[in-house]
Design an enzyme around this catalytic site. Structure first.
Site, PDB file in Angstrom:
ATOM      1  N   ASP A 189       3.200  -4.095   8.084  1.00  0.00           N
ATOM      2  CA  ASP A 189       1.895  -3.656   7.826  1.00  0.00           C
ATOM      3  C   ASP A 189       0.568  -4.580   8.059  1.00  0.00           C
ATOM      4  O   ASP A 189       0.364  -5.330   7.379  1.00  0.00           O
ATOM      5  CB  ASP A 189       1.879  -2.815   6.577  1.00  0.00           C
ATOM      6  CG  ASP A 189       0.328  -2.042   6.239  1.00  0.00           C
ATOM      7  OD1 ASP A 189      -0.420  -2.199   6.897  1.00  0.00           O
ATOM      8  OD2 ASP A 189       0.153  -1.883   5.025  1.00  0.00           O
ATOM      9  N   HIS A 217       0.942  -1.213   0.163  1.00  0.00           N
ATOM     10  CA  HIS A 217      -0.096  -0.067   0.091  1.00  0.00           C
ATOM     11  C   HIS A 217       0.903   1.300   0.138  1.00  0.00           C
ATOM     12  O   HIS A 217       1.919   1.193   0.631  1.00  0.00           O
ATOM     13  CB  HIS A 217      -0.851   0.118   1.346  1.00  0.00           C
ATOM     14  CG  HIS A 217      -1.698   0.962   1.695  1.00  0.00           C
ATOM     15  ND1 HIS A 217      -1.585   2.465   1.669  1.00  0.00           N
ATOM     16  CD2 HIS A 217      -3.163   0.844   1.262  1.00  0.00           C
ATOM     17  CE1 HIS A 217      -2.622   3.028   1.785  1.00  0.00           C
ATOM     18  NE2 HIS A 217      -3.764   1.989   1.301  1.00  0.00           N
ATOM     19  N   GLN A 225      -4.596  -4.756   6.978  1.00  0.00           N
ATOM     20  CA  GLN A 225      -5.631  -6.046   6.542  1.00  0.00           C
ATOM     21  C   GLN A 225      -5.608  -7.438   7.507  1.00  0.00           C
ATOM     22  O   GLN A 225      -6.519  -8.234   7.072  1.00  0.00           O
ATOM     23  CB  GLN A 225      -5.184  -6.123   5.150  1.00  0.00           C
ATOM     24  CG  GLN A 225      -5.264  -5.018   3.965  1.00  0.00           C
ATOM     25  CD  GLN A 225      -6.926  -4.692   4.060  1.00  0.00           C
ATOM     26  OE1 GLN A 225      -7.920  -5.356   4.343  1.00  0.00           O
ATOM     27  NE2 GLN A 225      -7.032  -3.345   3.811  1.00  0.00           N
ATOM     28  N   LYS A 275     -10.530  -0.328  10.365  1.00  0.00           N
ATOM     29  CA  LYS A 275     -10.686  -1.316   9.555  1.00  0.00           C
ATOM     30  C   LYS A 275     -10.922  -2.502  10.518  1.00  0.00           C
ATOM     31  O   LYS A 275     -11.235  -3.636  10.049  1.00  0.00           O
ATOM     32  CB  LYS A 275      -9.532  -1.767   8.675  1.00  0.00           C
ATOM     33  CG  LYS A 275      -9.050  -0.732   7.735  1.00  0.00           C
ATOM     34  CD  LYS A 275      -7.884  -1.349   6.665  1.00  0.00           C
ATOM     35  CE  LYS A 275      -7.370  -0.156   6.194  1.00  0.00           C
ATOM     36  NZ  LYS A 275      -7.877   0.330   4.712  1.00  0.00           N
ATOM     37  N   CYS A 289      -4.614   2.268  -3.667  1.00  0.00           N
ATOM     38  CA  CYS A 289      -3.482   2.791  -3.156  1.00  0.00           C
ATOM     39  C   CYS A 289      -2.360   1.653  -3.299  1.00  0.00           C
ATOM     40  O   CYS A 289      -1.683   1.733  -2.418  1.00  0.00           O
ATOM     41  CB  CYS A 289      -3.612   3.274  -1.514  1.00  0.00           C
ATOM     42  SG  CYS A 289      -4.868   4.477  -1.336  1.00  0.00           S
TER      43      CYS A 289
HETATM   44  C1  LIG Z   1      -2.463  -2.929   3.640  1.00  0.00           C
HETATM   45  C2  LIG Z   1      -2.731  -1.586   3.948  1.00  0.00           C
HETATM   46  N1  LIG Z   1      -1.865  -0.746   4.561  1.00  0.00           N
HETATM   47  C3  LIG Z   1      -1.962   0.532   5.019  1.00  0.00           C
HETATM   48  C4  LIG Z   1      -3.118   1.194   4.741  1.00  0.00           C
HETATM   49  C5  LIG Z   1      -3.332   2.352   5.335  1.00  0.00           C
HETATM   50  O1  LIG Z   1      -4.169   2.353   6.366  1.00  0.00           O
HETATM   51  P1  LIG Z   1      -4.731   4.004   7.035  1.00  0.00           P
HETATM   52  O2  LIG Z   1      -5.318   4.520   5.699  1.00  0.00           O
HETATM   53  O3  LIG Z   1      -5.691   3.834   7.884  1.00  0.00           O
HETATM   54  O4  LIG Z   1      -3.656   4.451   7.471  1.00  0.00           O
HETATM   55  C6  LIG Z   1      -4.319   0.337   4.431  1.00  0.00           C
HETATM   56  C7  LIG Z   1      -5.740   0.888   4.205  1.00  0.00           C
HETATM   57  O5  LIG Z   1      -5.888   1.957   3.687  1.00  0.00           O
HETATM   58  C8  LIG Z   1      -4.073  -0.874   4.057  1.00  0.00           C
HETATM   59  O6  LIG Z   1      -4.851  -1.728   3.387  1.00  0.00           O
END
Ligand SMILES: Cc1ncc(COP(=O)(O)O)c(C=O)c1O
Ligand SMILES: Cc1ncc(COP(=O)(O)O)c(C=O)c1O
Lengths: 135, 398, 398, 135
Positions: free
Chosen positions: C190, C113, C193, C216, C356
């Site tokens: 990270d 991401h 998910q 999430k 993203c």
């Molecule tokens: C795999 C992953 N990493 C990072 C993020 C970023 O999370 P956030 O936007 O809540 O900071 C997301 C979701 O948007 C994600 O799906």
């Protein structure tokens, strides 16, 4: 109600506070502070073998902190490491809401309901333990 | 005006005398309702989504930005949503500050909250800058007569609080802006304590950055705003990296979106923003002339009451000019935590301590103060309880 | 198991088929209740306050940290509360990353991401580092066979997603940890998910940092966690400056608090943290073995259904091993926004776009995908509606 | 209901899309993209004095974007700057929910209820305006 917090016994401990001041020369001296509330404590010790021969305490802090130092001034002379550890454990007991055996420490019982103030009471005991090398 | 009944926490218990709004205000039903609607009828992630919930969430989120902009007479693209004042100031300290050169100077003041001190110290250490602080007068105001000596051609930024969270003093921003303009420096204003006290035309202040938090202005925690002059924001590189703030990403290289998006990396605090928008809407509906009068009348009562307490010493202006309803005091040698604790027995919620303003405490050689802050929902009964409590504290601790 | 009725938004309308939990999940009543209790009965700023509301707020906030720590088998002082995954990763990129030297290497992957790419690019540019990316297999998994060639003695950090937000693939962290350990590199995961799909023993993973978001995993927006190994956190300087994270402040010099406080500058998102604590408590009460089975059964239905649609191409593992219920697909040449829009007519909320993850889209030479994500509240009716919608989209757009 | 979005007229515009492709050589060529959704448009123009003599469009994007480019392919030849500005304004009118006079653009009317899709329709018109130096 937190009324019980500032009852006479506690206010008296803080006000009378036997052995207030400094001890020079000394065998151990520890200064601790609690940045969260600004409390500052110094404990000076003079030893006679493994036991506390004399002590002094200086507090810039709240009534709870001053009362805890006052209780130490009243109770700690003559104690060795084990005795100091036991005394500090008794104070923790009072903070946990259980009645401690040591009569003087019962004044801290009502603090148990005020978590934000526990460290005020603990600080002088921590300084004492550190000065004695406990833990 | 009975605002108290609009605040569920206050309405639920007439025995609560909440005088700690300077730390966090209470929150009106209207704001809770807006957040509830989001969570139960619009909840989805914003931007990029085309399904109906994503559309509703995006409309609510961007609608909130619009309401905030309107309330502060700003443009939507000047409103960067952050997690609070602290995050907003840190953003500027990085995105603007990292463009500064060794030897450049930043001027802050001794009245500042830690959040307007520490980021500049960290920047100073990162970039080899010089950090200076304007002194504070005995009255508890920033001493602007020192501006002349302290602001030089090397000054790139002046950062100061609009209203002190300790003394309640309101700063004369016009003087600061003039001094900054004369040398081409930017001005950042920490408005955390100003915004709860009514509408404000931020662009008219002539400053470059204005930071504030939602939780002090009747909105949820975890949301705040950096207002930035458009040209300033456009000239700044991003601070945090992540989703949303980009234009295109490859592993090698990334290009960035325009402001305010450039500065909003990741999923935002959607419900918080919606709550802040609702708080602005709620504030818009009040009669702020009447509220200001009432806040000052109650502040006067606190000041008068304390003047009669032996050993009480107000840290801050004794008059009602150029001040907000934030009153700090010392009570003899009593520790402010003891005072605040005794006030609590009277149902009075006051903050005791250094209020994240240690340099100011040092200035007045105090361990801390006890602070009462007045809000639109403050009533005479709250002041009565405060003064009774102070009297008991004096008797017990004096 | 009927979880749907615990989610007010879903319970209010049986016509909503919410398959966009990968972007933001829905939120159960238990979480809304916890937040409501805070706002209406405990609201105050945390720490430093001694009045009863401040005590209640602090107890609720720190209690939430405790629940989060317990749910993830961590220690309270390893739980840094942030505004989300993005903020957590940026924190590490600064506090850990700024300690790296020119020439040091960071390994990420092509599956990441943007929030696990851009902060490392910015760090690379700030510190003169080398940034490498592990490739992705045709199946949509990180190609760990490339670890050997890519991880060297210069590698200081490997940063990767536990589960892909596009392909649903679960990474084999043990292999990555072994490769990192061999050269003394740290591992950042990270987990955005992963965390919605059940309890997890984070310390047992052997990684150094683990980042995730509340929104999430059935909690409010604007809150997230950086779990960090204690020794790592203790060795790191602070990132943002402000209130709470300090020990002492003078204008000249500031000393810092220990972790996690050192990394939590300013007033935190109190209600968000309380909501996340409540979400952990709520999750603890579920039967995750049954849920995992059900999620995989439904995922299988989606995969089988798509296999029968002419022109549909799943981007990600076609089997149910080592995957979560996130299914991405392309539909001929149709733009994913058109597909998602047509699904919306069937009440189906899916995300369409690059999610993203532009480098991953480039890898598969796609403009984007349509993504369905399965959550504990997903039911057969949702999958029925999805497959009907896909069929219509194929007819209209094919 | 958003059913109306993908009605026949719009799908037809996207599918038939007269003047799809490239024009080489050309007098003006503009490529625009929308990073939010990945839509990409190129418009090539050949001029005859102030008027468009011929044009071509290439779209990698959604149906709405392709339909908008298709509408341009059908409507823009022969227009001058003013005509192009008027055409783009008509498209905006459709997106605002008002019925545009130009029959072909009425297909975009249902998009008005989908704010996240407005830019999909706008992108080709923006590229056209830019190629003509409008605004
Ligand atoms: C795999 C992953 N990493 C990072 C993020 C970023 O999370 P956030 O936007 O809540 O900071 C997301 C979701 O948007 C994600 O799906
Ligand atoms: C004057 C002032 N500045 C900054 C802050 C910091 O705001 P926050 O903690 O919401 O980031 C506060 C309040 O805490 C404040 O009173």
């Amino acid at each position: 109600m937190s009324d019980a917090l500032y009852q006479d016994a506690l206010l008296k401990l803080a006000k009378e506070a036997p052995r207030r001041g400094r001890l020079e020369p000394n065998d151990a001296s520890v200064r601790l502070d609690n940045p969260l509330c600004g409390d500052r404590v110094r404990i000076d010790l003079r030893m006679s073998g493994p036991k506390i021969a004399d002590l002094a305490h200086e507090v810039r802090g709240c009534v709870l902190c001053a009362a805890a130092a006052g209780a130490i001034g009243r109770l700690a002379v003559g104690l060795d490491r084990e005795g100091v550890a036991r005394l500090a454990a008794e104070a923790d007991k009072a903070l946990a809401g259980d009645a401690p055996e040591t009569q003087e420490l019962q004044a801290f019982n009502p603090v148990s309901r005020h978590r934000s103030r526990h460290d005020c009471v603990r600080l002088p005991f921590q300084a004492l333990k550190q000065a004695m090398g406990v833990e | 005006m009975n605002l108290r009944e609009q605040f569920p926490l206050l309405a639920s218990d007439p025995g609560i005398h909440y005088l700690d709004s300077g730390a966090s205000s209470q929150v009106p039903q209207a704001v809770l309702d807006a957040v509830h609607t989001f969570e139960t009828a619009q909840r989805a992630n914003v931007h990029r989504g085309v399904h109906r919930l994503a559309e509703a969430a995006t409309a609510a989120y961007e609608g909130a930005r619009y309401e905030i902009a309107a309330f502060f007479s700003g443009r939507r693209d000047e409103i960067v949503l952050t997690s609070g004042t602290t995050a907003a100031i840190n953003l500027v300290a990085h995105s603007f500050g990292d463009g500064l050169k060794p030897g450049d100077e930043i001027v802050i003041t001794e009245i500042e909250h830690h959040s307007n001190i520490v980021p500049w110290q960290m920047l100073r250490d990162r970039r080899g800058l010089v950090l200076k602080a304007l002194p504070v007068t005995v009255e508890g105001r920033i001493d602007l007569s020192a501006l002349d000596g302290m602001v030089t051609k090397k000054t790139k930024l002046i950062a100061l609080a609009h209203c002190s969270n300790v003394t309640g003093a309101v700063a004369d921003l016009a003087k600061v802006v003039a001094a900054a303009k004369a040398v081409g420096a930017a001005v950042l204003v920490d408005g955390a304590q100003r915004v709860p006290h009514g509408p404000l035309d931020i662009p008219a202040l002539g400053v470059d950055f204005y930071a504030f938090s939602g939780h002090k202005m009747y909105a949820p925690h975890g949301i705040g705003v950096l207002w930035g002059k458009r040209e300033r924001l456009e000239a700044m590189p991003p601070f945090l990296g992540g989703g949303d703030m980009i234009r295109h990403v490859t592993i090698e290289k990334t290009t960035y979106a325009p402001p305010p998006t450039r500065f909003e990396a990741g999923t935002p605090n959607i419900s918080g923003a919606i709550g802040l928008g609702a708080a602005c809407r709620w504030m818009s509906g009040l009669d702020w002339k009447a509220i200001a009068q009432e806040e000052m009348r109650l502040t006067g009562r606190v000041l008068d009451g304390l003047a009669k307490v032996p050993g009480a010493r107000v840290v801050g202006p004794l008059g009602l000019q150029q001040r907000i309803g934030v009153v700090s005091f010392a009570l003899g040698q009593a520790h402010p935590h003891d005072v605040a604790q005794i006030l609590d027995r009277h149902g009075v919620a006051c903050r005791g301590g250094h209020h994240c303003a240690e340099p100011l405490m040092d200035r007045f050689d105090l361990m801390g103060t006890t602070r009462a802050s007045i809000a639109p929902y403050t009533e005479d009964a709250d002041i009565d309880a405060l003064l009774e409590g102070v009297d008991e504290a004096r008797r017990l601790l004096g």
